[in-house]
Each structure stands twice: as structure tokens, then as C-alpha cells.
Design a protein around this motif. Structure first.
Motif, mmCIF file in Angstrom:
data_model
loop_
_atom_site.group_PDB
_atom_site.id
_atom_site.type_symbol
_atom_site.label_atom_id
_atom_site.label_comp_id
_atom_site.label_asym_id
_atom_site.label_seq_id
_atom_site.Cartn_x
_atom_site.Cartn_y
_atom_site.Cartn_z
ATOM 1 N N GLU A 14 0.821 -1.203 0.000
ATOM 2 C CA GLU A 14 0.000 0.000 0.000
ATOM 3 C C GLU A 14 0.863 1.264 0.000
ATOM 4 N N GLY A 15 0.588 2.142 -0.954
ATOM 5 C CA GLY A 15 1.316 3.395 -1.054
ATOM 6 C C GLY A 15 2.623 3.326 -1.811
ATOM 7 N N PHE A 16 3.057 2.134 -2.219
ATOM 8 C CA PHE A 16 4.312 1.961 -2.946
ATOM 9 C C PHE A 16 4.036 2.101 -4.440
ATOM 10 N N LEU A 17 4.428 3.224 -5.017
ATOM 11 C CA LEU A 17 4.057 3.553 -6.387
ATOM 12 C C LEU A 17 4.966 2.918 -7.433
ATOM 13 N N ASP A 18 6.085 2.326 -7.016
ATOM 14 C CA ASP A 18 7.025 1.751 -7.974
ATOM 15 C C ASP A 18 6.632 0.353 -8.429
ATOM 16 N N PHE A 19 5.498 -0.142 -7.973
ATOM 17 C CA PHE A 19 4.987 -1.446 -8.399
ATOM 18 C C PHE A 19 3.466 -1.385 -8.367
ATOM 19 N N GLN A 20 2.854 -1.716 -9.504
ATOM 20 C CA GLN A 20 1.405 -1.612 -9.632
ATOM 21 C C GLN A 20 0.770 -2.997 -9.782
ATOM 22 N N PRO A 21 0.276 -3.602 -8.701
ATOM 23 C CA PRO A 21 -0.264 -4.963 -8.775
ATOM 24 C C PRO A 21 -1.457 -5.084 -9.707
ATOM 25 N N ASN A 22 -2.300 -4.053 -9.792
ATOM 26 C CA ASN A 22 -3.453 -4.127 -10.690
ATOM 27 C C ASN A 22 -3.028 -4.232 -12.142
ATOM 28 N N MET A 23 -2.003 -3.508 -12.505
ATOM 29 C CA MET A 23 -1.495 -3.545 -13.873
ATOM 30 C C MET A 23 -0.905 -4.918 -14.197
ATOM 31 N N ALA B 65 -1.614 -7.832 -12.658
ATOM 32 C CA ALA B 65 -2.692 -8.831 -12.684
ATOM 33 C C ALA B 65 -3.491 -8.740 -13.972
ATOM 34 N N SER B 66 -3.763 -7.524 -14.429
ATOM 35 C CA SER B 66 -4.516 -7.348 -15.669
ATOM 36 C C SER B 66 -3.761 -7.933 -16.855
ATOM 37 N N ALA B 67 -2.463 -7.704 -16.931
ATOM 38 C CA ALA B 67 -1.671 -8.245 -18.035
ATOM 39 C C ALA B 67 -1.639 -9.765 -18.003
ATOM 40 N N LEU B 68 -1.542 -10.339 -16.814
ATOM 41 C CA LEU B 68 -1.544 -11.793 -16.696
ATOM 42 C C LEU B 68 -2.896 -12.375 -17.090
ATOM 43 N N GLN B 69 -3.966 -11.709 -16.707
ATOM 44 C CA GLN B 69 -5.312 -12.172 -17.062
ATOM 45 C C GLN B 69 -5.502 -12.214 -18.573
ATOM 46 N N LYS B 70 -4.961 -11.217 -19.272
ATOM 47 C CA LYS B 70 -5.075 -11.179 -20.731
ATOM 48 C C LYS B 70 -4.315 -12.331 -21.390
ATOM 49 N N GLN B 71 -3.383 -12.922 -20.656
ATOM 50 C CA GLN B 71 -2.620 -14.061 -21.173
ATOM 51 C C GLN B 71 -3.195 -15.394 -20.705
ATOM 52 N N GLY B 72 -4.381 -15.351 -20.105
ATOM 53 C CA GLY B 72 -5.048 -16.584 -19.697
ATOM 54 C C GLY B 72 -4.716 -17.062 -18.311
ATOM 55 N N ILE B 73 -4.154 -16.194 -17.484
ATOM 56 C CA ILE B 73 -3.772 -16.580 -16.120
ATOM 57 C C ILE B 73 -4.797 -16.040 -15.134
ATOM 58 N N LYS B 74 -5.141 -16.848 -14.161
ATOM 59 C CA LYS B 74 -6.003 -16.379 -13.080
ATOM 60 C C LYS B 74 -5.134 -15.565 -12.124
ATOM 61 N N ALA B 75 -5.373 -14.297 -12.077
ATOM 62 C CA ALA B 75 -4.552 -13.425 -11.234
ATOM 63 C C ALA B 75 -5.442 -12.403 -10.540
ATOM 64 N N GLN B 76 -5.146 -12.163 -9.291
ATOM 65 C CA GLN B 76 -5.900 -11.196 -8.510
ATOM 66 C C GLN B 76 -4.931 -10.242 -7.813
ATOM 67 N N ALA B 77 -5.211 -8.962 -7.910
ATOM 68 C CA ALA B 77 -4.354 -7.947 -7.289
ATOM 69 C C ALA B 77 -4.776 -7.698 -5.850
ATOM 70 N N GLN B 78 -3.802 -7.608 -4.976
ATOM 71 C CA GLN B 78 -4.019 -7.320 -3.569
ATOM 72 C C GLN B 78 -2.954 -6.329 -3.105
ATOM 73 N N GLU B 79 -3.183 -5.709 -1.957
ATOM 74 C CA GLU B 79 -2.171 -4.849 -1.357
ATOM 75 C C GLU B 79 -2.065 -5.153 0.127
ATOM 76 N N VAL B 80 -0.854 -5.180 0.600
ATOM 77 C CA VAL B 80 -0.616 -5.453 2.009
ATOM 78 C C VAL B 80 -0.329 -4.142 2.728
ATOM 79 N N HIS B 81 -0.886 -4.018 3.909
ATOM 80 C CA HIS B 81 -0.590 -2.834 4.730
ATOM 81 C C HIS B 81 0.085 -3.303 6.006
ATOM 82 N N LEU B 82 1.278 -2.779 6.229
ATOM 83 C CA LEU B 82 2.019 -3.089 7.442
ATOM 84 C C LEU B 82 2.363 -1.785 8.157
ATOM 85 N N ALA B 83 2.001 -1.723 9.414
ATOM 86 C CA ALA B 83 2.239 -0.500 10.182
ATOM 87 C C ALA B 83 3.721 -0.172 10.293
#
Length: 451
Positions: A159-168, A170-188
Motif C-alpha cells: 500500500e502506497g508503494f508507487l514503484d509497483f502496480q499490482p493491478n497492472m 494482474a490485468s496483463a496476466l489475465q489477458k494471457q489466460g492466467i487467473k490473477a488477482q491484485a491485492q495490497e498489504v498494509h504493514l504499520a
């Protein structure tokens, strides 16, 4: 200070050359002004993925003869097909001996998954980065029974780390036939970094996540977010010093953990730099950190002294000098409005067309300036006014005649040219260029070169 060899530049080429020379018993010093390009690298290494005419290369060794026809001044063509074929396996061995675990072989390229979730052909890939065989990319149509461990993945960002976009990703993997889900971890534990975007970078994150007391917190969050998935893809923000940190996380999570590079500074590239630097030190090599070469002394077409910023008027003496200063990124090449030049010695360039021909209007087309670099003889000795300097060699991206991006050969050229140069120095088999009249020592001063 006297050495057998002084290497100017501490990037992939400089380190590889230094390791090979040092293990052969040569006293060797590397002059390093700052961070090398490895700090900005994905950690993957290309050998040859495309010919100059754009054709894709799946088996690089088999394409060398055609490369020589299309690009006779390419560093591989100068080195020679047989020598390249032997040196490439020596390069793989050198990397393994440096403690690096890489996937791949020169006999055949493979695909790696990029930070955007796409596929890119390459030669060697860090073991933690997901890879695919050329014949069976996912989903595997030729072998439908062959299931990749990441066919159902949780792409987990921070969460808040802009140098890696999990949604992007996951979306690219999905277009290639992969089941992928984007998540974000929050650590205090990351909140302090998160509040300051300039500090919220992969290396700083890794320094916190690599602490033993924080590993269990990260594992707990990842287990929760990856329920129902077969594998996990994380940004490379863990395992700065050792892959054992990632291995421990994988054991705690109970699923395969893969890493994707982030924007620089790149943890995977830094680990390569650290491993090779350690190997060089093990053989007694010296790295002059934070120094820069600002001039050389020449006599009878030989470099007799190397002057650096930190040593003032006390020259470094060496039998041989290796120029591994890089290209434009490291100031190994420089430009003015209407010219490109090599700043240290004013060496001949292989290509130097008029300014209007440096670039192409299409940003995604191969750019001519990427082929700019110093011209050499068949031993990779740079030319000055058409004549090879007797005890100077060039290695890495300071060389001209190739496009590291369009041809996919940047790391390969750095490693192979470095090993080729080291062999010339070790064997002392290179003949002297035809000498002219003797002359008095000449000191050549150039601008500082960032290595």
C-alpha cells in the motif's frame, strides 16, 4: 601505486573483467566514481534476442553467423563466433561462482515476466523471477497437462508503494489466460517510510522487511491475502542481502513466492553488483570507491599513468588499462549540441552521424544513438586517430556497433567483451600496433567519467 591492470568503471563489464583477471593472479584495481548501471537493472541478462533486421532469435549461438553478416562491427562479430560460443559458458560459470542463482542457458532463450506482467525474451533471469519456456508459454497449448505453479496467482503489492502496480500486473496476466488477482498489504512498520515518498523505495522497504521480527508479520498478511491462490508474486522489496529471507517467507506462507523488479534502485540488480564485488575482493582486487579518472599520461602510444580525482598528481601505474566507463548513462560517452565524443581520451567513435540522424521520430523505433561507441581493432583496443592504443582495451557499453535494447544483447556484450579483454591481457598474446616515431610523455586530461 602500481598494478598489473587498472579498470575504469565498476559496472557489469568492469567487475567481470576484474574477477577474471584477479583469479588469474593479476593485481587489479577498479576506479569507481559511484553506483553502476546494475543498480538500475532488472537483474535479468540478455545475450541476443533479435537480429539487426528485427528477426527474433530463440537460439542465440545459432544466430551468430547471421549476426556477423548483418553487423560486422558488432562486438560479437569482432570477437568471433567460436570465441563467443566458448566465452558465453565461461560467463555463466563466473556468475554462478559469484554466488548468483540464475535461470537460463545460452543454448536457448526463455521468457521472463516483466514488472508490467508481460513476457520478454532473455538469456538469464534471477531465480525468483517467474519464467516460461519458449515452446510452452502460459497457457500451455502444446502441453495442456503441464501446469505452471503461477497459473492462479495473487499479485500482492504494498500500500502506497508507487514503484509497483499490482493491478497492472494482474490485468496483463489475465489477458494471457492466467487467473490473477491484485491485492495490497498494509504493514504499520512501513508507515514511517510511507509518509515520505522519497524514502518509500524498494531498498529502504527491504531493510525493514528483512528484519527477523518483521518476517512473521509479513507472512501472516500474505497468507491471508493469498487464500485460494497457488502462488504469490511480490515486488522485489525483500531479501536485500540474501535470498534466504525470501526462502524463509516462502516456508512460512507454504506457497511459491516470486519477485518482480521495481523501478530503480533495483534490489535484484544491487544483489548482482554486491555478489560480483564480493567475488572480486575475495581474489584480492581493489575498488577505489568514490574516485574518478580525470586524465591519463601516454608515451610511445601506451598509457603510462592514470590520474584520478582523489590521488591528485600521483598517477596509478599499470601494464594494462581497461576502459569500461559505459555509455551516455555513465558519462562514458558525452554529447554537445552537434557532436558525440568520448571524454577521457577523445577516442575514435564507430558511428558519429550528423545530429539530425541521432534519433528517429518514432519513440519506439530503434534509435541510432544507441549504437554509438568507441571504435576498436580486433582485440578490442580502442582507436585514436585511426591507431590502436597498445595497452588500452574497451569493454561493455562504451563499445559501439550494437543496439542493446533492440537487439537484446546489453549484458551479453558487457560480459563477453570483458572476458575477451581479460584473456588478451592474461595471455599477453596481442601484438604491438605499428609504432610511429617516439615522443615525449603526453598528459591527456578529460572531463571526469562517472563509472
Amino acid at each position: 601505486m602500481k598494478f598489473d591492470v587498472v579498470i575504469i568503471g565498476s559496472g557489469l563489464a568492469g567487475l567481470a573483467c576484474g574477477i577474471r583477471l584477479a583469479e588469474a593472479g593479476k593485481s587489479c584495481a577498479i576506479v569507481s566514481a559511484g553506483q553502476s548501471a546494475l543498480y538500475f537493472s532488472s537483474g535479468s541478462m540478455d545475450f541476443l534476442s533479435h537480429l539487426p533486421d528485427g528477426r527474433q532469435v530463440t537460439h542465440p549461438l545459432a544466430a551468430l553467423s547471421e549476426l556477423a553478416k548483418q553487423a560486422p562491427t558488432h562486438p560479437y562479430s569482432r570477437i568471433g563466433e567460436k570465441k563467443v560460443a566458448s566465452l558465453i559458458y565461461r560467463a555463466e560459470e563466473l556468475l554462478r561462482e559469484s554466488g548468483l542463482t540464475l535461470t537460463g542457458s545460452a543454448s536457448q532463450n526463455h521468457y521472463r515476466i516483466t514488472p508490467l506482467g508481460r513476457r520478454r525474451m532473455t538469456w538469464l533471469t534471477p531465480a525468483r523471477v517467474p519464467t516460461l519456456e519458449l515452446e510452452c508459454p502460459f497457457p500451455c497449448k502444446k502441453q495442456p497437462y503441464k501446469k505452471q505453479p503461477w497459473e492462479n496467482v495473487a499479485v500482492i503489492g504494498i500500500e502506497g508503494f508507487l514503484d509497483f502496480q499490482p493491478n497492472m500486473v494482474a490485468s496483463a496476466l489475465q489477458k494471457q489466460g492466467i487467473k490473477a488477482q491484485a491485492q495490497e498489504v498494509h504493514l504499520a512498520i512501513l508507515d514511517r517510510l510511507r509518509d515520505n515518498p522519497s524514502e518509500f523505495r524498494a531498498v529502504n522497504i527491504a531493510r525493514l522487511l528483512d528484519l527477523p521480527e518483521n518476517g512473521s508479520l509479513l507472512a501472516e498478511e500474505i497468507r491471508r491475502l493469498s487464500k485460494g491462490h497457488d502462488a504469490i508474486i511480490l515486488p522485489a522489496c525483500i531479501g536485500l542481502e540474501s535470498d534466504q529471507i525470501v526462502e524463509n517467507l516462502q516456508i512460512q506462507v507454504g506457497k511459491p513466492v516470486y519477485l518482480l523488479p521495481t523501478l530503480p534502485p533495483s534490489l535484484l540488480g544491487i544483489r548482482i553488483n554486491q555478489a560480483m564485488g564480493d567475488r572480486f575482493h575475495q581474489f584480492g582486487g581493489m575498488v577505489m570507491v568514490g574516485d574518478a579518472v580525470n586524465g591519463v599520461e601516454m608515451e610511445h602510444n601506451r598509457i603510462t599513468g592514470v590520474y584520478t580525482r582523489n590521488h591528485g598528481d600521483i598517477p596509478l601505474r599499470a601494464s594494462h588499462v581497461v576502459l569500461a566507463t559505459g555509455s551516455f548513462f555513465n558519462n562514458g560517452l558525452k554529447t554537445e549540441f552537434d557532436r558525440v565524443y568520448e571524454p577521457l581520451l577523445g577516442l575514435d567513435l564507430l558511428e558519429n552521424p550528423a545530429r539530425g540522424q541521432w534519433t528517429r521520430q518514432n519513440l519506439f523505433a530503434p534509435q541510432p544513438y544507441l549504437k554509438f561507441g568507441v571504435n576498436t581493432d580486433e582485440y578490442l583496443r580502442p582507436l585514436k586517430a585511426g591507431k590502436a592504443i597498445a595497452n588500452l582495451y574497451a569493454a561493455g557499453s562504451v563499445l559501439g556497433g550494437y543496439d542493446p535494447l533492440a537487439e537484446g544483447c546489453g549484458a551479453g556484450v558487457s560480459l563477453l567483451s570483458a572476458l575477451f579483454v581479460a584473456e588478451q591481457i592474461i595471455s599477453e598474446a596481442v601484438t604491438e600496433p605499428k609504432s610511429g616515431k617516439s615522443r615525449q610523455p603526453e598528459q591527456i586530461s578529460g572531463g571526469e567519467v562517472t563509472q
